[in-house]
Design a protein around this motif. Sequence first.
Motif, short mmCIF file in Angstrom:
data_model
loop_
_atom_site.label_atom_id
_atom_site.label_comp_id
_atom_site.label_asym_id
_atom_site.label_seq_id
_atom_site.Cartn_x
_atom_site.Cartn_y
_atom_site.Cartn_z
N VAL A 1 0.84 -1.20 0.00
CA VAL A 1 0.00 0.00 0.00
C VAL A 1 0.87 1.25 0.00
O VAL A 1 0.61 2.22 -0.73
N TRP A 2 1.92 1.23 0.81
CA TRP A 2 2.82 2.39 0.87
C TRP A 2 3.48 2.64 -0.48
O TRP A 2 3.56 3.78 -0.95
N ALA A 3 3.98 1.56 -1.13
CA ALA A 3 4.67 1.71 -2.42
C ALA A 3 3.73 2.26 -3.48
O ALA A 3 4.12 3.15 -4.25
N TRP A 4 2.50 1.76 -3.54
CA TRP A 4 1.59 2.24 -4.58
C TRP A 4 1.12 3.66 -4.31
O TRP A 4 0.93 4.45 -5.23
N ARG A 5 0.95 4.00 -3.04
CA ARG A 5 0.57 5.38 -2.73
C ARG A 5 1.71 6.34 -3.05
O ARG A 5 1.49 7.49 -3.46
N LEU A 6 2.93 5.88 -2.90
CA LEU A 6 4.09 6.72 -3.16
C LEU A 6 4.27 6.99 -4.65
O LEU A 6 4.60 8.11 -5.06
N PHE A 7 4.07 5.95 -5.48
CA PHE A 7 4.40 6.06 -6.90
C PHE A 7 3.19 6.23 -7.82
O PHE A 7 3.37 6.42 -9.02
N ASP A 8 1.98 6.13 -7.29
CA ASP A 8 0.80 6.15 -8.15
C ASP A 8 0.45 7.58 -8.56
O ASP A 8 -0.48 8.20 -8.05
N ARG A 9 1.24 8.10 -9.48
CA ARG A 9 0.99 9.42 -10.07
C ARG A 9 1.59 9.42 -11.47
O ARG A 9 2.41 8.56 -11.80
N ARG A 10 1.22 10.39 -12.26
CA ARG A 10 1.72 10.45 -13.63
C ARG A 10 3.22 10.72 -13.64
O ARG A 10 3.73 11.49 -12.83
N VAL A 11 3.90 10.08 -14.58
CA VAL A 11 5.34 10.26 -14.73
C VAL A 11 5.59 11.49 -15.59
O VAL A 11 5.01 11.62 -16.68
N GLU A 12 6.46 12.35 -15.15
CA GLU A 12 6.84 13.52 -15.94
C GLU A 12 7.97 13.15 -16.90
O GLU A 12 8.86 12.38 -16.54
N PRO A 13 7.95 13.66 -18.13
CA PRO A 13 8.96 13.26 -19.12
C PRO A 13 10.40 13.51 -18.67
O PRO A 13 11.29 12.74 -19.03
N ASP A 14 10.64 14.56 -17.89
CA ASP A 14 12.01 14.89 -17.50
C ASP A 14 12.32 14.48 -16.06
O ASP A 14 13.34 14.88 -15.51
N ALA A 15 11.45 13.64 -15.46
CA ALA A 15 11.67 13.21 -14.08
C ALA A 15 12.83 12.21 -14.04
O ALA A 15 12.93 11.32 -14.87
N PRO A 16 13.73 12.33 -13.03
CA PRO A 16 14.83 11.35 -12.91
C PRO A 16 14.32 9.98 -12.54
O PRO A 16 13.32 9.85 -11.81
N SER A 17 14.98 8.94 -13.03
CA SER A 17 14.58 7.58 -12.75
C SER A 17 15.80 6.67 -12.70
O SER A 17 16.69 6.77 -13.56
N PHE A 18 15.85 5.81 -11.71
CA PHE A 18 16.93 4.84 -11.60
C PHE A 18 16.87 3.82 -12.73
O PHE A 18 17.88 3.27 -13.15
N PHE A 19 15.65 3.55 -13.23
CA PHE A 19 15.45 2.53 -14.25
C PHE A 19 15.43 3.14 -15.65
O PHE A 19 15.11 2.46 -16.59
#
Length: 316
Positions: free
Chosen positions: A298-316
């Motif tokens: 629940v914590w993980a999905w609440r943390l990441f459940d939003r739209r991804v911005e094109p210029d947002a940094p990502s480890f993957f």
Amino acid sequence: MDVVWLLILGLVLVGYFVLEGAVLGAGLLLGRYGTRDDTDVSVAAFAPFVLANEVWLVAVAGVLMGAFPLVEGEIISGLYPFVVTGLVGWVVRDAGLWFRLRRTGGAWRRLWARAIVVGSGLLAVAWGFVIGNLLLGLPGTPLSPGRLFAPYAVLWAVTLPALLAAHGTAFLARRLPGRLRPGVRRLGARVTGLALALTAVATGGGLAVTVVTRGLGDVPAMLPLLAAVAALWWIRSRPFDGGGRTLALSAVAVSVPAAAAGLAVTPGLLAHPASGRALAVLTAYGLGALVLVVVAQVWAWRLFDRRVEPDAPSFF
């Protein structure tokens, strides 16, 4: 107590297909929408959920081994080729996610992007064969190629990836930025239509095979598949908008086959549970661990459940 752990097994199995199914479907479709330059944002849309979702598969294995060890051995031994294929797909998919951005070269990144697609496909097909075989009952040993690769099992090896892809597009339509959503919605409409046709055939074929080979008494285990057909029909009959209702219905469609497979093997599971003492120990320690899994999820999905911005940094 064995019935309680059977219900818990069903819960974690459905949880895996609902949550990890969205990520598998998104991985299958990587590169099928947008341009090559959109790969980074596409991966960033689903990759953060991978580690949390995989815990559900570990939970499925743990509950099966702890509460139903004899049947667990029969399932893994009887379906060994698909277990190995699924593990290979799992490793290849995760390797693609972890290695893709470790270098900046275009060829390197394309290689590991393909690994994500191939690994997701292998895992999806392996799960399709597992579900198709379990819907026919416990596989038993020794291995019988004629049984493992029966036409009905092969049908599910095609149907389940389509279901996962439909679920993945509903998930991506919520996560991707605005310029990519129209393409994902068009893809989702096409994939959902394919999944609906295949699931309808698999449902009708399963009912027919069950009546012929096992009699009317085992038909109820196949009836939940009608819910998957109904959910897909509802999605297909309306504009594919990627809203919450679409995602919920695709979750129903992708999880129902796993639930039906569980119902098909329920008599075998209840006939060979672990000892009462073993179940008591499992209850003392396992329930607490499952609560932690749910809280973390629940914590993980609440943390990441939003739209991804094109210029947002990502480890993957």
